[in-house]
Design an enzyme around this catalytic site. Structure first.
Site, PDB file in Angstrom:
ATOM      1  N   TYR A   1      -8.426  -0.669   6.091  1.00 10.61           N
ATOM      2  CA  TYR A   1      -7.628  -0.655   4.852  1.00 10.61           C
ATOM      3  C   TYR A   1      -7.543   0.775   4.306  1.00 10.61           C
ATOM      4  O   TYR A   1      -6.446   1.275   4.038  1.00 10.61           O
ATOM      5  CB  TYR A   1      -8.302  -1.572   3.836  1.00 10.61           C
ATOM      6  CG  TYR A   1      -7.565  -1.723   2.523  1.00 10.61           C
ATOM      7  CD1 TYR A   1      -6.356  -2.403   2.454  1.00 10.61           C
ATOM      8  CD2 TYR A   1      -8.095  -1.206   1.340  1.00 10.61           C
ATOM      9  CE1 TYR A   1      -5.698  -2.571   1.237  1.00 10.61           C
ATOM     10  CE2 TYR A   1      -7.444  -1.366   0.125  1.00 10.61           C
ATOM     11  CZ  TYR A   1      -6.251  -2.056   0.079  1.00 10.61           C
ATOM     12  OH  TYR A   1      -5.598  -2.214  -1.120  1.00 10.61           O
TER      13      TYR A   1
ATOM     14  N   PHE B   1      -0.119 -11.294  -5.335  1.00 12.08           N
ATOM     15  CA  PHE B   1      -0.549 -11.189  -6.736  1.00 12.08           C
ATOM     16  C   PHE B   1       0.248 -10.097  -7.470  1.00 12.08           C
ATOM     17  O   PHE B   1       1.016 -10.394  -8.406  1.00 12.08           O
ATOM     18  CB  PHE B   1      -2.058 -10.924  -6.733  1.00 12.08           C
ATOM     19  CG  PHE B   1      -2.634 -10.430  -8.021  1.00 12.08           C
ATOM     20  CD1 PHE B   1      -2.354 -11.057  -9.225  1.00 12.08           C
ATOM     21  CD2 PHE B   1      -3.498  -9.332  -8.023  1.00 12.08           C
ATOM     22  CE1 PHE B   1      -2.899 -10.599 -10.419  1.00 12.08           C
ATOM     23  CE2 PHE B   1      -4.059  -8.877  -9.203  1.00 12.08           C
ATOM     24  CZ  PHE B   1      -3.753  -9.494 -10.401  1.00 12.08           C
TER      25      PHE B   1
END
Ligand code: UDP
Length: 331
Positions: A149, A15
């Site tokens: 993450y 993206f």
């Protein structure tokens, strides 16, 4: 043209990566796009393939990176970025943030390139200060589901600062807050594609928890402008880029219902573990340093994003997902 600036963008088919490719092509750079296509998709960049100043490497940046010729800039944007993605592929998430950045930094050092990493508001974890400024050290559970993450991104920042301090490498750290826009993957699990996908398929909208948790959503064009300005600056410490316009997830669901005109209702599901309760960037630093602030309000940004999702084919809309995580998971 021989004198074009050359930039390597990792995660280029994702993206943000794909929007960055577009921007640097527009600036007349030579763009070297790299992606292993686990979560990225070629469709996001296929319009650039015919250009002579664009090339694509299908490569996993966790492995040694070879790029011939000079490099002026490296943007390390490769990483699964949505909670369900990094829950499905936790080890790849840790590797791209650790081995991946080490490879990128080594390459930047060899080429004398300026390197920027895509850091995140997740370095602040479930924050105890509000809004979050760059001076806040964060509240992260290293062994929670988001730890793979959050800690990979925190390690990335530490590693990048170490190369800056010890090797004198020219580096940038952008801390990206929730961003949305065309080319988000419909099934990546993030709240905006989730809600819009549900509305388009005639399903109920799934709000997690009681919906009182907040986020602040930035339109992708604003983010790209902030990133561009930061890269062109000479500032080496972290900079938040995001839109401070904060909204609760239940109000956001209502906005999506209005936008799409769906007659479906909101249903409530369990809140994921360690889901941050509130998030809003303090963008004072970006304003002062870069003269940057977001320009696209949520109403306009959502309209543009909805137009993109509406243009998807029924197959794309109902597709479970285009990639097979199992291929990448060593049993
Ligand atoms: N969320 C939700 N319904 C969904 C997907 C997400 O209510 O179908 C919530 C999620 O629990 C979180 C917020 O929306 O509080 C933003 O989630 P997202 O995955 O987009 O990103 P995050 O900011 O949590 O990384």
């Amino acid at each position: 043209m021989a004198d074009r600036k050359r930039i390597l963008i990792t995660g280029a088919a994702g993206f943000l990566g794909s929007h960055l490719c577009d921007r640097f092509i527009k600036e007349d750079y030579h763009v070297i796009a790299m992606d292993n296509l686990i979560t990225g998709r070629l469709k996001n960049i296929e319009h650039l393939f015919p250009l002579e100043n664009f090339e694509f490497y299908h490569h996993d940046v966790s492995k040694f990176i070879h790029v011939p010729g000079k490099l002026d800039y490296i943007l390390h944007f490769a990483s699964p970025a949505s909670p369900i993605d990094y829950l499905k592929i936790p080890i790849q998430t840790l590797k791209v943030g650790s081995l991946g950045i080490h490879n990128c930094l080594g390459l930047a050092k060899a080429k004398g390139a300026t390197l920027m990493i895509a850091s995140t508001s997740e370095v602040y974890g479930d924050p105890e200060v509000h809004p979050q400024s760059e001076d806040y050290w964060g509240h992260v559970n290293p062994i929670g589901p988001r730890g793979v993450y959050d800690e990979a991104k925190r390690f990335q920042e530490a590693m990048t600062m170490a190369y800056h301090t010890y090797h004198g490498l020219d580096t940038r750290i952008v801390r990206i807050f929730n961003t949305y826009g065309p080319r988000m993957r419909l099934n990546d699990g993030r709240v905006l594609p989730a809600f819009i996908g549900q509305a388009l398929r005639g399903e109920d909208l799934t709000v997690f928890g009681d919906g009182s948790q907040t986020r602040s959503f930035c339109y992708v064009d604003d983010l790209v402008e902030g990133i561009f300005r930061l890269l062109m600056s000479n500032y080496n410490l972290p900079v938040n880029i995001g839109n401070p316009d904060e909204i609760s997830i239940s109000d956001f669901a209502e906005e999506i219902i209005q936008l799409t005109g769906t007659t479906q209702k909101v249903i409530y599901q369990e809140l994921p573990v360690n889901d941050p309760k509130q998030r809003q960037p303090d963008i004072t630093r970006a304003k002062e340093l870069l003269g940057w602030e977001p320009k696209v309000g949520r109403a306009e940004g959502l309209k543009r994003t909805y137009a993109y999702f509406k243009s998807l084919t029924p197959e794309e809309l109902n597709e479970k997902d285009h990639y097979d995580f199992d291929k990448y998971i060593r049993k």
